[in-house]
Design a protein around this motif. Sequence first.
Motif, PDB file in Angstrom:
ATOM      1  N   TYR A 277       0.859  -1.181   0.000  1.00 28.65           N
ATOM      2  CA  TYR A 277       0.000   0.000   0.000  1.00 28.65           C
ATOM      3  C   TYR A 277       0.893   1.228   0.000  1.00 28.65           C
ATOM      4  N   TYR A 278       0.653   2.143  -0.980  1.00 31.83           N
ATOM      5  CA  TYR A 278       1.521   3.298  -1.180  1.00 31.83           C
ATOM      6  C   TYR A 278       0.892   4.609  -0.726  1.00 31.83           C
ATOM      7  N   GLY A 279      -0.375   4.566  -0.288  1.00 31.11           N
ATOM      8  CA  GLY A 279      -1.051   5.773   0.153  1.00 31.11           C
ATOM      9  C   GLY A 279      -2.054   6.284  -0.863  1.00 31.11           C
ATOM     10  N   ASP A 280      -3.072   7.013  -0.381  1.00 30.40           N
ATOM     11  CA  ASP A 280      -4.093   7.630  -1.237  1.00 30.40           C
ATOM     12  C   ASP A 280      -4.785   6.608  -2.145  1.00 30.40           C
ATOM     13  N   GLY A 281      -4.998   5.398  -1.652  1.00 33.64           N
ATOM     14  CA  GLY A 281      -5.690   4.373  -2.417  1.00 33.64           C
ATOM     15  C   GLY A 281      -4.820   3.618  -3.398  1.00 33.64           C
ATOM     16  N   GLU A 282      -3.571   3.976  -3.531  1.00 37.18           N
ATOM     17  CA  GLU A 282      -2.676   3.319  -4.493  1.00 37.18           C
ATOM     18  C   GLU A 282      -2.071   2.064  -3.864  1.00 37.18           C
ATOM     19  N   TYR A 283      -2.110   0.970  -4.610  1.00 38.39           N
ATOM     20  CA  TYR A 283      -1.573  -0.291  -4.100  1.00 38.39           C
ATOM     21  C   TYR A 283      -0.884  -1.058  -5.216  1.00 38.39           C
ATOM     22  N   GLY A 284      -0.092  -2.053  -4.834  1.00 34.63           N
ATOM     23  CA  GLY A 284       0.585  -2.905  -5.802  1.00 34.63           C
ATOM     24  C   GLY A 284       0.562  -4.352  -5.353  1.00 34.63           C
ATOM     25  N   VAL A 285       0.624  -5.265  -6.319  1.00 33.92           N
ATOM     26  CA  VAL A 285       0.647  -6.703  -6.049  1.00 33.92           C
ATOM     27  C   VAL A 285       1.749  -7.323  -6.907  1.00 33.92           C
ATOM     28  N   PHE A 286       2.643  -8.059  -6.271  1.00 32.09           N
ATOM     29  CA  PHE A 286       3.733  -8.741  -6.965  1.00 32.09           C
ATOM     30  C   PHE A 286       3.581 -10.245  -6.744  1.00 32.09           C
ATOM     31  N   PHE A 287       3.564 -11.017  -7.833  1.00 28.11           N
ATOM     32  CA  PHE A 287       3.468 -12.473  -7.756  1.00 28.11           C
ATOM     33  C   PHE A 287       4.872 -13.073  -7.762  1.00 28.11           C
ATOM     34  N   ARG A 288       5.095 -14.011  -6.829  1.00 27.48           N
ATOM     35  CA  ARG A 288       6.427 -14.590  -6.658  1.00 27.48           C
ATOM     36  C   ARG A 288       6.433 -16.087  -6.925  1.00 27.48           C
ATOM     37  N   ASP A 289       7.383 -16.532  -7.727  1.00 22.97           N
ATOM     38  CA  ASP A 289       7.675 -17.946  -7.977  1.00 22.97           C
ATOM     39  C   ASP A 289       8.838 -18.311  -7.058  1.00 22.97           C
ATOM     40  N   HIS A 290       8.536 -19.026  -5.964  1.00 24.07           N
ATOM     41  CA  HIS A 290       9.569 -19.308  -4.963  1.00 24.07           C
ATOM     42  C   HIS A 290      10.504 -20.436  -5.378  1.00 24.07           C
ATOM     43  N   VAL A 291      10.045 -21.337  -6.225  1.00 21.69           N
ATOM     44  CA  VAL A 291      10.912 -22.438  -6.665  1.00 21.69           C
ATOM     45  C   VAL A 291      12.087 -21.886  -7.466  1.00 21.69           C
ATOM     46  N   ASN A 292      11.798 -20.936  -8.351  1.00 19.99           N
ATOM     47  CA  ASN A 292      12.829 -20.349  -9.194  1.00 19.99           C
ATOM     48  C   ASN A 292      13.332 -19.011  -8.672  1.00 19.99           C
ATOM     49  N   ALA A 293      12.831 -18.597  -7.496  1.00 20.66           N
ATOM     50  CA  ALA A 293      13.272 -17.353  -6.851  1.00 20.66           C
ATOM     51  C   ALA A 293      13.212 -16.174  -7.816  1.00 20.66           C
ATOM     52  N   ARG A 294      12.024 -15.962  -8.392  1.00 19.96           N
ATOM     53  CA  ARG A 294      11.880 -14.865  -9.360  1.00 19.96           C
ATOM     54  C   ARG A 294      10.453 -14.320  -9.317  1.00 19.96           C
ATOM     55  N   TRP A 295      10.311 -13.080  -9.771  1.00 14.84           N
ATOM     56  CA  TRP A 295       8.992 -12.472  -9.892  1.00 14.84           C
ATOM     57  C   TRP A 295       8.325 -12.940 -11.171  1.00 14.84           C
ATOM     58  N   GLU A 296       7.022 -13.183 -11.096  1.00 13.99           N
ATOM     59  CA  GLU A 296       6.261 -13.573 -12.286  1.00 13.99           C
ATOM     60  C   GLU A 296       5.686 -12.355 -12.995  1.00 13.99           C
ATOM     61  N   GLN A 297       4.945 -11.534 -12.239  1.00 11.72           N
ATOM     62  CA  GLN A 297       4.292 -10.360 -12.807  1.00 11.72           C
ATOM     63  C   GLN A 297       3.882  -9.447 -11.663  1.00 11.72           C
TER      64      GLN A 297
END
Length: 316
Positions: A277-297
Amino acid sequence: MTDNFIDTIFQEATKRAHTRFWVISDLQQGVYERAERYMSFAINDLNNIPGKLDGVCYLGDASEGTDLANINRMIDMQLEKLDSLALPIYYTIGNHETEYCRFCRKNGDLTNGRLPFYDAVRNRPNWHVVKSQEDFWFSEEMPEYTMLFFSDHLAKDGSWIGFYEKLPQAGSGYPYTKADWEAVRDRFAGDKPVFTFSHYAFPGGNRESEFLGQMLPLPKNYRAHFHGHAHIGDAVWAGKNLYRQIAAVDDHPIVQFDVSSLDHWRGTTVRSAFFDYYGDGEYGVFFRDHVNARWEQFFVSSHDARDACIPEQFQK
């Protein structure tokens, strides 16, 4: 120097985030060795991700099966790993945690409404859950927004149950009406942003819930929803939507995120999400692939589509 662009974006998000929660769901394993391996993938990778966490949201299906000794072993392993994070943990009951109770009743024990995982965590100081297993919601007030959690629920004597996607049939003894769900919805209507969490999706999402459907339409201050239940990559249960991680709530400019699953037996990887949560209603979601230790999207929203304006054809 980072490996790819999304690493750079996550680093910048880390600087800007007012709060960050790790959102997990569906470890859902009857085989202890798999469960321990999948949870270890997640925790080990998590410990290498920079930035401060404010808590964990665990959206159900923490275990499965009816072998109480195996369930307890699964619980002990998860508590050891999750409590080692020294963070608040917000837990909602999923359909598989009710298997033991349903098994007991099927075999003649009509007084047993036990939920082993819920019973193990409900009095732990860092765990936040429904006050009673018969309650279907709880909330947490953050300074800038509200977190609203919906949980599977059942009678202490096992006489009725509210679980899975479908509403109980008439005459089952289920005590809550549509008005009860609407009352919870309306209680949090206002100006403060609301983020909702459940094992299940609202209508429009993967394996949508008739329970949550009773709450539509949602107030304008409801911003986003997080759920599990439909393991990404599981064609047997998720069907044609097996790879759909982001969807809208039907007829609403509200996005919902399928974070599942920690389970890699049915899911494509050991998967979770990070909610910023970044404030003023702004938010973000990060999907994580833990097997390959990388972000998906990732997904970032500063306002919803409805706030822009109504279509010109409807303007007077």
